[in-house]
Design a protein around this motif. Structure first.
Motif, PDB file in Angstrom:
ATOM      1  N   UNK A   6      33.762 -42.983 -23.221  1.00 32.14           N
ATOM      2  CA  UNK A   6      33.414 -41.560 -23.092  1.00 32.14           C
ATOM      3  C   UNK A   6      33.556 -40.991 -21.684  1.00 32.14           C
ATOM      4  N   UNK A   7      33.481 -41.822 -20.665  1.00 33.93           N
ATOM      5  CA  UNK A   7      33.585 -41.320 -19.296  1.00 33.93           C
ATOM      6  C   UNK A   7      35.007 -41.420 -18.738  1.00 33.93           C
ATOM      7  N   UNK A   8      35.975 -41.693 -19.596  1.00 36.68           N
ATOM      8  CA  UNK A   8      37.360 -41.843 -19.147  1.00 36.68           C
ATOM      9  C   UNK A   8      37.841 -40.594 -18.420  1.00 36.68           C
ATOM     10  N   UNK A   9      38.552 -40.820 -17.332  1.00 41.76           N
ATOM     11  CA  UNK A   9      39.171 -39.750 -16.555  1.00 41.76           C
ATOM     12  C   UNK A   9      40.594 -39.580 -17.085  1.00 41.76           C
ATOM     13  N   UNK A  10      40.821 -38.498 -17.814  1.00 44.69           N
ATOM     14  CA  UNK A  10      42.089 -38.272 -18.512  1.00 44.69           C
ATOM     15  C   UNK A  10      42.714 -36.982 -18.016  1.00 44.69           C
ATOM     16  N   UNK A  11      44.005 -37.069 -17.661  1.00 49.42           N
ATOM     17  CA  UNK A  11      44.742 -35.903 -17.180  1.00 49.42           C
ATOM     18  C   UNK A  11      45.977 -35.670 -18.032  1.00 49.42           C
ATOM     19  N   UNK A  12      46.351 -34.401 -18.150  1.00 49.80           N
ATOM     20  CA  UNK A  12      47.581 -34.035 -18.838  1.00 49.80           C
ATOM     21  C   UNK A  12      48.240 -32.898 -18.080  1.00 49.80           C
ATOM     22  N   UNK A  13      49.449 -33.170 -17.615  1.00 44.32           N
ATOM     23  CA  UNK A  13      50.231 -32.173 -16.883  1.00 44.32           C
ATOM     24  C   UNK A  13      51.548 -31.998 -17.615  1.00 44.32           C
ATOM     25  N   UNK A  14      51.789 -30.807 -18.081  1.00 44.93           N
ATOM     26  CA  UNK A  14      52.989 -30.595 -18.884  1.00 44.93           C
ATOM     27  C   UNK A  14      53.657 -29.279 -18.536  1.00 44.93           C
ATOM     28  N   UNK A  15      54.972 -29.279 -18.670  1.00 44.13           N
ATOM     29  CA  UNK A  15      55.763 -28.088 -18.410  1.00 44.13           C
ATOM     30  C   UNK A  15      56.001 -27.306 -19.710  1.00 44.13           C
ATOM     31  N   UNK A  16      56.268 -28.008 -20.803  1.00 44.87           N
ATOM     32  CA  UNK A  16      56.584 -27.347 -22.080  1.00 44.87           C
ATOM     33  C   UNK A  16      55.289 -26.926 -22.769  1.00 44.87           C
ATOM     34  N   UNK A  17      55.133 -25.646 -23.034  1.00 42.68           N
ATOM     35  CA  UNK A  17      53.880 -25.049 -23.515  1.00 42.68           C
ATOM     36  C   UNK A  17      53.308 -25.661 -24.795  1.00 42.68           C
ATOM     37  N   UNK A  18      54.077 -25.904 -25.842  1.00 38.85           N
ATOM     38  CA  UNK A  18      53.480 -26.356 -27.104  1.00 38.85           C
ATOM     39  C   UNK A  18      52.723 -27.679 -27.035  1.00 38.85           C
ATOM     40  N   UNK A  19      52.949 -28.485 -26.035  1.00 33.23           N
ATOM     41  CA  UNK A  19      52.221 -29.758 -25.966  1.00 33.23           C
ATOM     42  C   UNK A  19      50.719 -29.500 -25.963  1.00 33.23           C
ATOM     43  N   UNK A  20      50.269 -28.571 -25.128  1.00 32.34           N
ATOM     44  CA  UNK A  20      48.843 -28.245 -25.103  1.00 32.34           C
ATOM     45  C   UNK A  20      48.483 -27.179 -26.119  1.00 32.34           C
ATOM     46  N   UNK A  21      49.269 -26.130 -26.214  1.00 35.11           N
ATOM     47  CA  UNK A  21      48.884 -24.976 -27.035  1.00 35.11           C
ATOM     48  C   UNK A  21      49.047 -25.202 -28.533  1.00 35.11           C
ATOM     49  N   UNK A  22      49.914 -26.116 -28.930  1.00 39.38           N
ATOM     50  CA  UNK A  22      50.157 -26.327 -30.352  1.00 39.38           C
ATOM     51  C   UNK A  22      49.778 -27.725 -30.818  1.00 39.38           C
ATOM     52  N   UNK A  23      50.267 -28.760 -30.152  1.00 43.28           N
ATOM     53  CA  UNK A  23      50.112 -30.115 -30.656  1.00 43.28           C
ATOM     54  C   UNK A  23      48.766 -30.751 -30.329  1.00 43.28           C
ATOM     55  N   UNK A  24      48.207 -30.459 -29.156  1.00 44.14           N
ATOM     56  CA  UNK A  24      46.967 -31.118 -28.753  1.00 44.14           C
ATOM     57  C   UNK A  24      45.882 -30.126 -28.356  1.00 44.14           C
ATOM     58  N   UNK A  25      45.920 -28.936 -28.910  1.00 43.46           N
ATOM     59  CA  UNK A  25      44.958 -27.901 -28.499  1.00 43.46           C
ATOM     60  C   UNK A  25      43.510 -28.309 -28.794  1.00 43.46           C
ATOM     61  N   UNK A  26      43.271 -29.110 -29.808  1.00 34.99           N
ATOM     62  CA  UNK A  26      41.903 -29.537 -30.129  1.00 34.99           C
ATOM     63  C   UNK A  26      41.391 -30.637 -29.209  1.00 34.99           C
ATOM     64  N   UNK A  27      42.285 -31.207 -28.404  1.00 32.86           N
ATOM     65  CA  UNK A  27      41.900 -32.299 -27.509  1.00 32.86           C
ATOM     66  C   UNK A  27      41.730 -31.860 -26.064  1.00 32.86           C
ATOM     67  N   UNK A  28      42.017 -30.622 -25.759  1.00 27.74           N
ATOM     68  CA  UNK A  28      41.964 -30.155 -24.373  1.00 27.74           C
ATOM     69  C   UNK A  28      40.579 -30.308 -23.754  1.00 27.74           C
ATOM     70  N   UNK A  29      39.533 -30.152 -24.553  1.00 29.92           N
ATOM     71  CA  UNK A  29      38.170 -30.275 -24.026  1.00 29.92           C
ATOM     72  C   UNK A  29      37.860 -31.699 -23.567  1.00 29.92           C
ATOM     73  N   UNK A  30      38.647 -32.672 -24.009  1.00 30.24           N
ATOM     74  CA  UNK A  30      38.422 -34.067 -23.623  1.00 30.24           C
ATOM     75  C   UNK A  30      39.025 -34.404 -22.260  1.00 30.24           C
TER      76      UNK A  30
END
Length: 161
Positions: A6-30
């Motif tokens: 639960x305390x994992x330090x997780x980062x996501x850096x992406x250029x193409x928009x759908x990765x965060x906005x479409x495919x993993x939008x429910x995981x952004x809070x993590x």
């Protein structure tokens, strides 16, 4: 990862928009940190800064320039240049990871594409040709045999074009 750590330090850096906005939008809070959009250079610098100045457990970095170039200019010198630029960025990240490993950390690095390209021109993807469905997976660690073999016996799911 968050379920088991639960305390994992997780980062996501992406250029193409759908990765965060479409495919993993429910995981952004993590995520501990994230950046959406911008340029490959911006996202690379954020990933590098995270490696140098934080204690990350997982970093996802997406570089989009080779795909954008291939769609607009197909295979050729511009595409080759974009691959070399991405490879140079990877080398910098691997150097930083090697520093961390020399301090006792264990890192797994996976590099892959999300799809292949049409044969000959390399401009498009999305059909069911073997070339469009073939990707590479590269790693700094030995992978299971299933990642080392090319599978050619699976049938296409739709008609080849």
């Amino acid at each position: 990862m968050k379920n088991n750590y639960p305390t994992a330090d997780i980062s996501s850096f992406r250029t193409w928009a759908p990765i965060h906005s479409q495919f993993f939008k429910n995981d952004l809070a993590l995520l501990t940190r994230a950046h959406a959009g911008g340029t490959d250079e911006t996202n690379f610098n954020l990933a590098l800064d995270t490696l140098k100045n934080n204690d990350p457990d997982f970093i996802f970095l997406h570089l989009d320039e080779p795909d954008v170039i291939a769609h607009s200019q197909c295979f050729g010198s511009a595409y080759n240049d974009s691959i070399q630029k991405a490879d140079s960025k990877l080398n910098v990240l691997l150097d930083e990871i090697q520093k961390r490993q020399s301090n006792g950390e264990n890192w797994l690095v996976l590099v892959t594409t999300d799809h292949g390209r049409t044969p000959i021109s390399g401009c498009h993807h999305g059909n069911q040709t073997c070339q469009e469905k073939t990707i590479f997976i590269s790693s700094n660690q030995t992978l299971n045999d299933e990642f080392s073999n090319v599978v050619t016996s699976l049938p296409n799911q739709s008609v080849q074009k």
